[in-house]
Scaffold this motif. Structure first.
Motif, PDB file in Angstrom:
ATOM      1  N   PHE A 268      34.194  37.497  36.022  1.00 21.26           N
ATOM      2  CA  PHE A 268      34.568  36.477  37.016  1.00 21.26           C
ATOM      3  C   PHE A 268      35.366  37.095  38.160  1.00 21.26           C
ATOM      4  CE2 PHE A 268      33.965  34.163  33.014  1.00 21.26           C
ATOM      5  CZ  PHE A 268      32.989  33.268  33.423  1.00 21.26           C
ATOM      6  N   TRP A 269      36.203  38.074  37.854  1.00 17.57           N
ATOM      7  CA  TRP A 269      36.936  38.769  38.914  1.00 17.57           C
ATOM      8  C   TRP A 269      35.959  39.472  39.859  1.00 17.57           C
ATOM      9  CZ3 TRP A 269      37.465  43.886  40.444  1.00 17.57           C
ATOM     10  CH2 TRP A 269      38.543  44.159  41.309  1.00 17.57           C
ATOM     11  N   THR A 270      34.915  40.063  39.299  1.00 22.06           N
ATOM     12  CA  THR A 270      33.921  40.778  40.112  1.00 22.06           C
ATOM     13  C   THR A 270      33.156  39.820  41.022  1.00 22.06           C
ATOM     14  OG1 THR A 270      33.659  42.523  38.452  1.00 22.06           O
ATOM     15  CG2 THR A 270      31.860  42.228  40.027  1.00 22.06           C
ATOM     16  N   VAL A 271      32.693  38.698  40.476  1.00 21.76           N
ATOM     17  CA  VAL A 271      31.916  37.790  41.331  1.00 21.76           C
ATOM     18  C   VAL A 271      32.810  37.144  42.381  1.00 21.76           C
ATOM     19  CG1 VAL A 271      30.123  37.373  39.606  1.00 21.76           C
ATOM     20  CG2 VAL A 271      32.103  35.846  39.704  1.00 21.76           C
ATOM     21  N   GLN A 272      34.081  36.941  42.066  1.00 21.23           N
ATOM     22  CA  GLN A 272      34.982  36.432  43.108  1.00 21.23           C
ATOM     23  C   GLN A 272      35.117  37.444  44.252  1.00 21.23           C
ATOM     24  OE1 GLN A 272      38.612  34.381  42.486  1.00 21.23           O
ATOM     25  NE2 GLN A 272      38.101  33.706  40.408  1.00 21.23           N
ATOM     26  N   GLN A 273      35.132  38.728  43.921  1.00 20.65           N
ATOM     27  CA  GLN A 273      35.138  39.746  44.972  1.00 20.65           C
ATOM     28  C   GLN A 273      33.885  39.632  45.830  1.00 20.65           C
ATOM     29  OE1 GLN A 273      37.523  41.743  45.831  1.00 20.65           O
ATOM     30  NE2 GLN A 273      38.885  41.902  44.071  1.00 20.65           N
ATOM     31  N   GLN A 274      32.756  39.388  45.195  1.00 21.61           N
ATOM     32  CA  GLN A 274      31.506  39.230  45.942  1.00 21.61           C
ATOM     33  C   GLN A 274      31.557  37.996  46.853  1.00 21.61           C
ATOM     34  OE1 GLN A 274      29.137  39.309  42.242  1.00 21.61           O
ATOM     35  NE2 GLN A 274      27.950  40.993  43.132  1.00 21.61           N
ATOM     36  N   PHE A 275      32.101  36.912  46.334  1.00 25.33           N
ATOM     37  CA  PHE A 275      32.205  35.701  47.145  1.00 25.33           C
ATOM     38  C   PHE A 275      33.171  35.902  48.314  1.00 25.33           C
ATOM     39  CE2 PHE A 275      31.351  33.286  42.942  1.00 25.33           C
ATOM     40  CZ  PHE A 275      29.990  33.478  43.093  1.00 25.33           C
ATOM     41  N   LYS A 276      34.257  36.622  48.053  1.00 23.81           N
ATOM     42  CA  LYS A 276      35.220  36.888  49.127  1.00 23.81           C
ATOM     43  C   LYS A 276      34.574  37.723  50.223  1.00 23.81           C
ATOM     44  CE  LYS A 276      39.865  38.736  49.994  1.00 23.81           C
ATOM     45  NZ  LYS A 276      41.047  39.402  49.390  1.00 23.81           N
ATOM     46  N   ALA A 277      33.736  38.685  49.836  1.00 26.44           N
ATOM     47  CA  ALA A 277      33.033  39.498  50.838  1.00 26.44           C
ATOM     48  C   ALA A 277      32.084  38.637  51.664  1.00 26.44           C
ATOM     49  CB  ALA A 277      32.268  40.624  50.139  1.00 26.44           C
ATOM     50  N   LEU A 278      31.434  37.670  51.040  1.00 21.96           N
ATOM     51  CA  LEU A 278      30.568  36.764  51.790  1.00 21.96           C
ATOM     52  C   LEU A 278      31.368  35.948  52.798  1.00 21.96           C
ATOM     53  CD1 LEU A 278      28.057  35.358  49.139  1.00 21.96           C
ATOM     54  CD2 LEU A 278      27.513  36.758  51.132  1.00 21.96           C
ATOM     55  N   GLU A 279      32.536  35.464  52.361  1.00 24.79           N
ATOM     56  CA  GLU A 279      33.377  34.683  53.273  1.00 24.79           C
ATOM     57  C   GLU A 279      33.774  35.511  54.483  1.00 24.79           C
ATOM     58  OE1 GLU A 279      36.901  33.267  55.234  1.00 24.79           O
ATOM     59  OE2 GLU A 279      36.873  35.043  53.920  1.00 24.79           O
ATOM     60  N   ALA A 280      34.052  36.787  54.268  1.00 24.45           N
ATOM     61  CA  ALA A 280      34.436  37.661  55.381  1.00 24.45           C
ATOM     62  C   ALA A 280      33.293  37.857  56.363  1.00 24.45           C
ATOM     63  CB  ALA A 280      34.900  39.011  54.838  1.00 24.45           C
ATOM     64  N   GLN A 281      32.054  37.613  55.915  1.00 26.73           N
ATOM     65  CA  GLN A 281      30.892  37.761  56.779  1.00 26.73           C
ATOM     66  C   GLN A 281      30.456  36.436  57.396  1.00 26.73           C
ATOM     67  OE1 GLN A 281      27.885  40.835  55.424  1.00 26.73           O
ATOM     68  NE2 GLN A 281      28.911  40.442  53.492  1.00 26.73           N
ATOM     69  N   GLY A 282      31.265  35.396  57.229  1.00 26.40           N
ATOM     70  CA  GLY A 282      30.975  34.140  57.897  1.00 26.40           C
ATOM     71  C   GLY A 282      30.421  33.038  57.023  1.00 26.40           C
ATOM     72  N   VAL A 283      30.264  33.282  55.720  1.00 30.61           N
ATOM     73  CA  VAL A 283      29.775  32.243  54.819  1.00 30.61           C
ATOM     74  C   VAL A 283      30.919  31.287  54.510  1.00 30.61           C
ATOM     75  CG1 VAL A 283      28.786  31.774  52.539  1.00 30.61           C
ATOM     76  CG2 VAL A 283      28.056  33.790  53.849  1.00 30.61           C
ATOM     77  N   LEU A 284      30.635  30.004  54.525  1.00 32.39           N
ATOM     78  CA  LEU A 284      31.639  28.981  54.241  1.00 32.39           C
ATOM     79  C   LEU A 284      31.685  28.732  52.732  1.00 32.39           C
ATOM     80  CD1 LEU A 284      30.781  26.452  57.089  1.00 32.39           C
ATOM     81  CD2 LEU A 284      32.548  28.214  57.089  1.00 32.39           C
ATOM     82  N   LEU A 285      32.845  28.932  52.126  1.00 27.46           N
ATOM     83  CA  LEU A 285      33.030  28.715  50.694  1.00 27.46           C
ATOM     84  C   LEU A 285      33.687  27.364  50.449  1.00 27.46           C
ATOM     85  CD1 LEU A 285      34.356  32.186  49.441  1.00 27.46           C
ATOM     86  CD2 LEU A 285      31.981  31.413  49.710  1.00 27.46           C
ATOM     87  N   CYS A 286      33.109  26.612  49.522  1.00 27.40           N
ATOM     88  CA  CYS A 286      33.665  25.310  49.128  1.00 27.40           C
ATOM     89  C   CYS A 286      33.753  25.253  47.611  1.00 27.40           C
ATOM     90  CB  CYS A 286      32.760  24.163  49.602  1.00 27.40           C
ATOM     91  SG  CYS A 286      32.471  24.077  51.365  1.00 27.40           S
TER      92      CYS A 286
END
Length: 595
Positions: A268-286
């Motif tokens: 779960f820590w790893t996939v959160q890192q992946q999601f955080k990287a997406l957010e940095a590229q402009g993806v909106l996280l909800c």
């Protein structure tokens, strides 16, 4: 076989070649109305199957492809022929080992100067090909890879390949319509033993297996955002057993599984890192979670290994409502279509509820084999957002959408909307034919649906061609106010009216939904009218073409002050105005800075 059966067959990963060909035959004969695209291929190897698999993925996206394969190793000639045929998309595949016969084997004994000269020959031809293909809207250039990827990182082969790919990148960077597609990672994931067939390579210069050709076609579909049919913007995440292991309401802050060292928390820590990287590229996280809001907020604020914090989240729906209802509310709050959402949940029940009630939302279930979760995110979810490219303007979207929420709160303190808008200090910075902004302009044209008068989807090559024309202008404008820098959020394109020499025609006008309703859509016309008058034009013509998503601008030209001259049966409205006398609506509270 029905059309539906054929599409289902094409969607099956295990469909045999004979089944794929049969399904394609059914869909080729179908009378269904589909968008048509023409694709050209230029390669220094034989890739006959690539057209088949491109058509497979195009039909799955609701697009019918006409594919022209080109000649063997005739890069410049193919580019000229495909451009003359008016293709919408050109694919260029340089197979590294066939730059010269057995090139990777030759590299063992060639000196550096000879190696560089041979590779430069291809790069020079590539430059000529891309010049010949300037009129092609989009070019996908596949990077090279090794036929024998097992050689060492410091081998002559790897060094030569690195230099070759760097050269490809340099050439592609000089042509706005060209996009470089990485292949080494694709080959590594698929496996070289499964990707190559030595028999057909040595007999007919056809090195790839059908399975790997399918992967190349899939990469092309992803890079074109499924041939221009999708643009995902929002990743909606469940919490329990999706962002951490366990149920926070039962296990408590200290009982959930989330850390960087031990299983399963490290997953779960790893996939959160992946999601955080997406957010940095402009993806909106909800977040959309059936939970007590206070419990989730405690994890976000106080768990020592939580990667995602409130700063990375644009919105949260943490309650006991059903997931489809929460997704609808998120779409409404963000002013985005549900077809721009991707949803992740561990529950088969929730996944199926969303799939049934909101079929436009792309859904993914957390794998039962938890160790496969990061690969699912990396290989299937991330490409939905990033394979088509990420412009610099797209980064920082979370803060821009947070500014929208802040604006809504600020609005409540004013007596009326006009006073509130004047308080924002709105500034619109307008540019004409800004070549440096081509990637963002193309991105905006690809994804803007609601405020889009004609919904023309232009690629960088189309835009570059318009910018080069003396009778056309591509306006792009950025917006800022006291709450945020919103970046490049609007495009307006004009060209001389081919049927009326005294008129300038509005080709496209579109804006990001983030800045709708502030009067910006009215302010930019001051420059458009002034430019047209300066060029001796007497009239302005425009059209509104209805789609399933742009009803909110159906009366825009009426509100702007243009006169309706005709209305077609499909709802298309034609408008015009005499420039010398027209009184266009304006927004005096918006400062227009004309570059």
């Amino acid at each position: 076989m029905s059309d539906a059966d054929a599409l289902a067959t094409l969607g099956r990963a295990d469909a045999a070649m004979v089944e794929v060909l049969q399904a394609l035959k059914v869909l080729d004969a179908s009378e269904a109305t589909l968008r048509m695209l023409k694709v050209g291929i230029a390669a220094n190897i034989t890739v006959d199957l690539l057209g088949t698999y491109l058509r497979r993925h195009a039909y799955a996206a609701g697009v019918r492809l006409q594919v022209a394969k080109g000649n063997y190793d005739d890069l410049v000639g193919d580019a000229q022929a495909h451009a003359a045929a008016g293709v919408d998309l050109l694919l260029i595949l340089p197979f590294f080992d066939n730059l010269q016969p057995g090139w990777e084997t030759q590299l063992e004994t060639l000196d550096a100067e000879t190696r560089a000269a041979a590779q430069a020959d291809y790069l020079n031809r590539l430059e000529l090909a891309l010049q010949a293909a300037q009129a092609v809207p989009q070019v996908l250039l596949f990077a090279g890879h090794l036929l024998n990827p097992a050689v060492g990182a410091h081998s002559a082969q790897q060094q030569a390949l690195d230099a070759f790919n760097a050269g490809l990148a340099d050439v592609a960077a000089r042509h706005p319509q060209a996009k470089l597609i990485e292949t080494a990672g694709l080959l590594a994931r698929f496996g070289a033993r499964h990707a190559f067939d030595a028999r057909f390579y040595f007999r007919g210069k056809a090195p790839y297996t059908a399975g790997f050709v399918d992967q190349l076609a899939l990469a092309a579909a992803a890079a074109t955002r499924r041939f221009g049919t999708q643009f995902h913007k929002v990743l909606a995440l469940d919490c329990d057993n999706s962002l951490w292991g366990g149920i926070v309401g039962e296990d408590g802050l200290d009982g959930i599984k989330l850390d960087r060292y031990s299983f399963p928390g490290n997953i779960f820590w790893t996939v959160q890192q992946q999601f955080k990287a997406l957010e940095a590229q402009g993806v909106l996280l909800c977040l959309t979670s059936k939970n007590n809001a206070a419990d989730v907020d405690e994890v976000l604020s106080h768990h020592p290994h939580m990667v995602l914090r409130d700063a990375q989240l644009v919105a949260k729906k943490v309650n006991w409502d059903d997931k489809p209802a929460n997704l609808r509310e998120l779409a409404s709050e963000l002013n985005l279509g549900l077809d721009s959402f991707v949803f992740i949940d561990d529950s088969a029940f929730e996944i199926e509820a969303v799939r049934e009630q909101l079929p436009q939302v792309r859904v993914f279930q957390v794998p039962k084999a938890l160790q496969d979760y990061p690969a699912l995110v990396r290989d299937e979810i991330v490409p939905l957002f990033t394979a088509g490219g990420v412009s610099a303007e797209s980064r920082g979207k979370t803060q821009q959408y947070r500014a929208l929420a802040q604006a809504a709160e600020s609005r409540a303190g004013f007596a009326n909307q006009a006073d509130y808008l004047r308080s924002l200090g709105l500034v619109v910075s307008l540019q004409r034919n800004a070549q440096a902004q081509l990637p963002r302009i193309a991105e905006l044209m690809a994804k803007s649906n609601q405020f889009n008068l004609t919904t023309e989807r232009l690629q960088p090559g189309d835009l570059a061609a318009l910018m080069a024309r003396p009778d056309a202008t591509v306006y792009s404008f950025s917006v800022a106010d006291r709450l945020a820098e919103h970046g490049l959020t609007g495009v307006l394109i004009t060209e001389d009216d081919a049927q009326d020499g005294d008129a300038v025609r509005v080709h496209s006008f579109l804006m990001s939904c983030r800045v709708i309703g502030r009067g910006i859509e009215l302010a930019v016309w001051r420059a458009v009218v002034a430019d047209a008058l300066a060029r001796g034009k007497r009239r302005l013509t425009a059209a509104y073409r209805p789609t399933a998503k742009n009803a909110q601008v159906a009366d825009f030209y009426d509100r702007l002050g243009l006169s309706l001259s005709a209305r077609a049966a499909d709802g298309t409205g034609s408008y015009s105005a005499e420039l010398a006398t027209v009184q266009l609506a304006d927004s005096a509270w918006v400062e227009l800075r004309d570059a």
